[in-house]
Design a protein around this motif. Structure first.
Motif, PDB file in Angstrom:
ATOM      1  N   GLY A  44       8.998 -72.509 -12.932  1.00  0.00           N
ATOM      2  CA  GLY A  44       7.702 -73.195 -13.957  1.00  0.00           C
ATOM      3  C   GLY A  44       7.188 -72.760 -15.299  1.00  0.00           C
ATOM      4  N   VAL A  45       6.863 -72.171 -16.479  1.00  0.00           N
ATOM      5  CA  VAL A  45       7.219 -72.154 -17.585  1.00  0.00           C
ATOM      6  C   VAL A  45       5.532 -70.933 -17.354  1.00  0.00           C
ATOM      7  N   PHE A  46       5.856 -70.104 -17.579  1.00  0.00           N
ATOM      8  CA  PHE A  46       4.752 -68.737 -16.506  1.00  0.00           C
ATOM      9  C   PHE A  46       3.768 -69.371 -18.486  1.00  0.00           C
ATOM     10  N   ILE A  47       2.575 -69.983 -17.429  1.00  0.00           N
ATOM     11  CA  ILE A  47       1.513 -70.016 -18.843  1.00  0.00           C
ATOM     12  C   ILE A  47       0.738 -68.750 -19.923  1.00  0.00           C
ATOM     13  N   GLY A  48      -0.012 -67.957 -18.477  1.00  0.00           N
ATOM     14  CA  GLY A  48      -0.833 -67.038 -18.536  1.00  0.00           C
ATOM     15  C   GLY A  48      -0.909 -66.379 -17.154  1.00  0.00           C
ATOM     16  N   TRP A  65     -11.983 -67.670 -17.702  1.00  0.00           N
ATOM     17  CA  TRP A  65     -11.116 -66.692 -18.064  1.00  0.00           C
ATOM     18  C   TRP A  65      -9.684 -66.493 -18.396  1.00  0.00           C
ATOM     19  N   PRO A  66      -9.607 -66.170 -19.887  1.00  0.00           N
ATOM     20  CA  PRO A  66      -8.296 -65.881 -20.640  1.00  0.00           C
ATOM     21  C   PRO A  66      -7.358 -65.506 -19.959  1.00  0.00           C
ATOM     22  N   LEU A  67      -6.030 -66.597 -20.172  1.00  0.00           N
ATOM     23  CA  LEU A  67      -4.762 -66.571 -19.993  1.00  0.00           C
ATOM     24  C   LEU A  67      -3.915 -66.048 -21.094  1.00  0.00           C
ATOM     25  N   HIS A  68      -3.151 -64.659 -20.505  1.00  0.00           N
ATOM     26  CA  HIS A  68      -3.282 -63.770 -21.102  1.00  0.00           C
ATOM     27  C   HIS A  68      -1.125 -64.018 -20.130  1.00  0.00           C
ATOM     28  N   ASN A  69      -1.016 -63.998 -21.811  1.00  0.00           N
ATOM     29  CA  ASN A  69       0.468 -64.170 -21.629  1.00  0.00           C
ATOM     30  C   ASN A  69       0.841 -62.970 -22.923  1.00  0.00           C
ATOM     31  N   PRO A  70       1.701 -61.794 -22.354  1.00  0.00           N
ATOM     32  CA  PRO A  70       2.265 -61.269 -23.122  1.00  0.00           C
ATOM     33  C   PRO A  70       3.700 -61.629 -23.575  1.00  0.00           C
ATOM     34  N   GLY A  77      -2.001 -62.736 -27.620  1.00  0.00           N
ATOM     35  CA  GLY A  77      -2.004 -63.052 -26.249  1.00  0.00           C
ATOM     36  C   GLY A  77      -2.405 -64.107 -25.745  1.00  0.00           C
ATOM     37  N   VAL A  78      -3.829 -64.512 -25.677  1.00  0.00           N
ATOM     38  CA  VAL A  78      -4.491 -65.260 -24.836  1.00  0.00           C
ATOM     39  C   VAL A  78      -3.754 -67.193 -25.004  1.00  0.00           C
ATOM     40  N   SER A  79      -3.038 -67.430 -23.827  1.00  0.00           N
ATOM     41  CA  SER A  79      -2.730 -68.554 -24.192  1.00  0.00           C
ATOM     42  C   SER A  79      -3.432 -69.890 -23.894  1.00  0.00           C
TER      43      SER A  79
END
Length: 151
Positions: A44-48, A65-70, A77-79
């Motif tokens: 699947g596609v990485f959300i964070g 908690w914020p999900l971070h995606n570089p 970067g919060v997704s």
């Protein structure tokens, strides 16, 4: 768990043994990753992702908690956000048989009290009296019974 066609999924509650989650080390960081499922069966596609400890997870229920995606450039970067609605550590009382079935090995060590208060070993009323008729004294009977269970 996969929840189709939902931008705000609420996953079912689940249980993970503490030893599997963090080897019972509640202050070790955990990495939680969220993916958007693809119907083709791939990861699947990485959300964070977010990183927290088991202690934080349990002590701060109803926290987000914020999900971070570089790869995301907006919002630093919060997704997305991961909200934990409920978390707890449940103490389970294990039985002696649970430990044995889990692979615990038991070794028997015996000590016999030969103090004078137990009586003269030549006296038939003494706990240490060795019978000539083949019957076991109380110490011998107890050691035999316990030893037979452990072998």
């Amino acid at each position: 768990e996969v929840i189709d066609n939902n931008l705000n999924p609420v996953w079912r509650e689940f249980t993970i043994p503490l030893t599997n989650l963090c080897n019972s080390l509640v202050d070790v960081p955990l990495l939680l990753e969220v993916y958007d499922d693809d119907s083709d069966g791939s990861k699947g596609v990485f959300i964070g992702s977010c990183q927290l400890t088991t202690r934080q997870l349990v002590e701060t229920a109803h926290r987000s908690w914020p999900l971070h995606n570089p790869k995301k450039t907006k919002n630093n970067g919060v997704s997305g956000v991961l909200k934990v609605l409920r978390s707890s550590i449940q103490n389970i009382e294990y039985t002696f048989l649970d430990y044995l079935s889990g692979g615990c090995e038991v070794t028997m060590i015996a000590a016999i009290d030969f103090t004078g208060s137990n009586g003269d070993p030549k006296d038939p009323k003494s706990l240490h009296f060795v019978r000539n008729d083949g019957q076991l004294n109380e110490y011998e009977a107890a050691l035999t019974a316990i030893g037979s269970v452990l072998t």
